[in-house]
Design a protein around this motif. Structure first.
Motif, mmCIF file in Angstrom:
data_model
loop_
_atom_site.group_PDB
_atom_site.id
_atom_site.type_symbol
_atom_site.label_atom_id
_atom_site.label_comp_id
_atom_site.label_asym_id
_atom_site.label_seq_id
_atom_site.Cartn_x
_atom_site.Cartn_y
_atom_site.Cartn_z
ATOM 1 N N MET A 44 0.860 -1.322 -0.141
ATOM 2 C CA MET A 44 -0.121 -0.052 -0.078
ATOM 3 C C MET A 44 0.930 1.299 0.017
ATOM 4 O O MET A 44 0.361 2.456 -0.441
ATOM 5 N N ALA A 45 1.969 1.346 0.434
ATOM 6 C CA ALA A 45 2.874 2.159 0.662
ATOM 7 C C ALA A 45 4.251 2.045 0.015
ATOM 8 O O ALA A 45 4.824 1.000 0.131
ATOM 9 N N LEU A 46 4.766 3.264 -0.642
ATOM 10 C CA LEU A 46 6.274 3.110 -0.988
ATOM 11 C C LEU A 46 7.200 3.201 -0.043
ATOM 12 O O LEU A 46 8.290 2.693 0.143
ATOM 13 N N GLN A 47 6.716 4.092 0.932
ATOM 14 C CA GLN A 47 7.565 4.121 2.175
ATOM 15 C C GLN A 47 6.508 4.642 3.430
ATOM 16 O O GLN A 47 5.507 5.343 3.295
ATOM 17 N N VAL A 48 6.879 4.355 4.581
ATOM 18 C CA VAL A 48 6.250 4.585 5.723
ATOM 19 C C VAL A 48 7.161 4.705 6.990
ATOM 20 O O VAL A 48 8.289 4.095 6.991
ATOM 21 N N GLY A 49 6.848 5.690 7.998
ATOM 22 C CA GLY A 49 7.942 5.767 9.072
ATOM 23 C C GLY A 49 7.348 6.441 10.208
ATOM 24 O O GLY A 49 6.321 7.091 10.014
ATOM 25 N N ALA A 50 7.944 6.462 11.275
ATOM 26 C CA ALA A 50 7.564 7.202 12.338
ATOM 27 C C ALA A 50 8.875 7.697 13.334
ATOM 28 O O ALA A 50 9.728 6.803 13.438
ATOM 29 N N MET A 68 1.281 3.973 -2.364
ATOM 30 C CA MET A 68 1.449 3.683 -3.996
ATOM 31 C C MET A 68 0.338 3.961 -4.904
ATOM 32 O O MET A 68 -0.753 4.265 -4.132
ATOM 33 N N GLN A 69 0.375 4.104 -5.884
ATOM 34 C CA GLN A 69 -0.610 4.605 -6.917
ATOM 35 C C GLN A 69 -1.778 3.538 -6.621
ATOM 36 O O GLN A 69 -1.868 2.131 -6.446
ATOM 37 N N GLY A 70 -2.856 4.115 -6.652
ATOM 38 C CA GLY A 70 -3.960 3.603 -6.540
ATOM 39 C C GLY A 70 -4.714 3.517 -5.146
ATOM 40 O O GLY A 70 -5.752 2.989 -4.805
ATOM 41 N N LYS A 71 -3.703 3.786 -4.232
ATOM 42 C CA LYS A 71 -4.027 3.800 -2.740
ATOM 43 C C LYS A 71 -4.342 5.359 -2.358
ATOM 44 O O LYS A 71 -3.640 6.081 -2.974
ATOM 45 N N THR A 72 -5.112 5.459 -1.258
ATOM 46 C CA THR A 72 -5.429 6.870 -0.963
ATOM 47 C C THR A 72 -4.717 7.256 0.371
ATOM 48 O O THR A 72 -4.435 6.381 1.139
ATOM 49 N N ALA A 73 -4.564 8.454 0.624
ATOM 50 C CA ALA A 73 -4.117 8.821 2.114
ATOM 51 C C ALA A 73 -4.852 8.064 3.264
ATOM 52 O O ALA A 73 -4.662 7.658 4.291
#
Length: 157
Positions: A44-50, A68-73
């Motif tokens: 779902m995500a290209l990158q994620v972090g905290a 990722m393309q096709g996924k929303t915030a």
């Protein structure tokens, strides 16, 4: 990009150190909870972090993701919130807790492995904390943070 922020207590508090552990648990490395779920498993995500950006008086805790393309915030926020709720309501596993302890001990040793690192840490502890002895004792603070504290700090912040 999705970005969520939370106001956090001073870097001088035990809670700030527990939030460092929450950040590491959620997003430090490819085996972290958010990365594994949103990047590897669900794609779902290209990158994620905290990360916890502690400051002298107050700080800011940031969580971010690039869909990722096709996924929303909103899709990403829903999945991130699920992981946050788990940290707030369940104890992390004993294995994950030991992994966190090992990471923070490794960071402590590495940051004090050179003259430059020691000088930097002494300057920071003197200027911001008013306690140069933290160079000897800060690791004990991290070691003493329990799984229950991690859950409770995540719940309160």
């Amino acid at each position: 990009m999705v970005l969520a922020t939370y106001r956090t207590p001073s870097m001088k508090t035990r809670e700030a150190r527990a939030l460092d552990m929450v950040s590491s648990y959620l997003s430090d490395g490819k085996s972290s909870k958010l990365y594994k779920k949103l990047v590897d498993d669900k794609k779902m995500a290209l990158q994620v972090g905290a990360f916890n950006n502690s400051q002298e008086d107050y700080g800011m805790y940031l969580i971010y993701g690039i869909p990722m393309q096709g996924k929303t915030a909103d899709d990403l926020i829903k999945e991130i919130d699920e992981e946050i709720v788990k940290v707030q309501t369940q104890l992390i596993s004993e294995n994950d807790y030991q992994k966190l302890q090992n990471k923070f001990e490794n960071q402590y040793v590495n940051s004090n492995a050179s003259v430059e690192g020691i000088a930097d840490n002494l300057a920071t502890y003197y200027l911001l904390y008013g306690d140069i002895n933290l160079i000897n004792t800060e690791i004990e603070i991290y070691r003493s943070i329990t799984r229950e504290e991690i859950r409770d700090v995540a719940k309160n912040i």
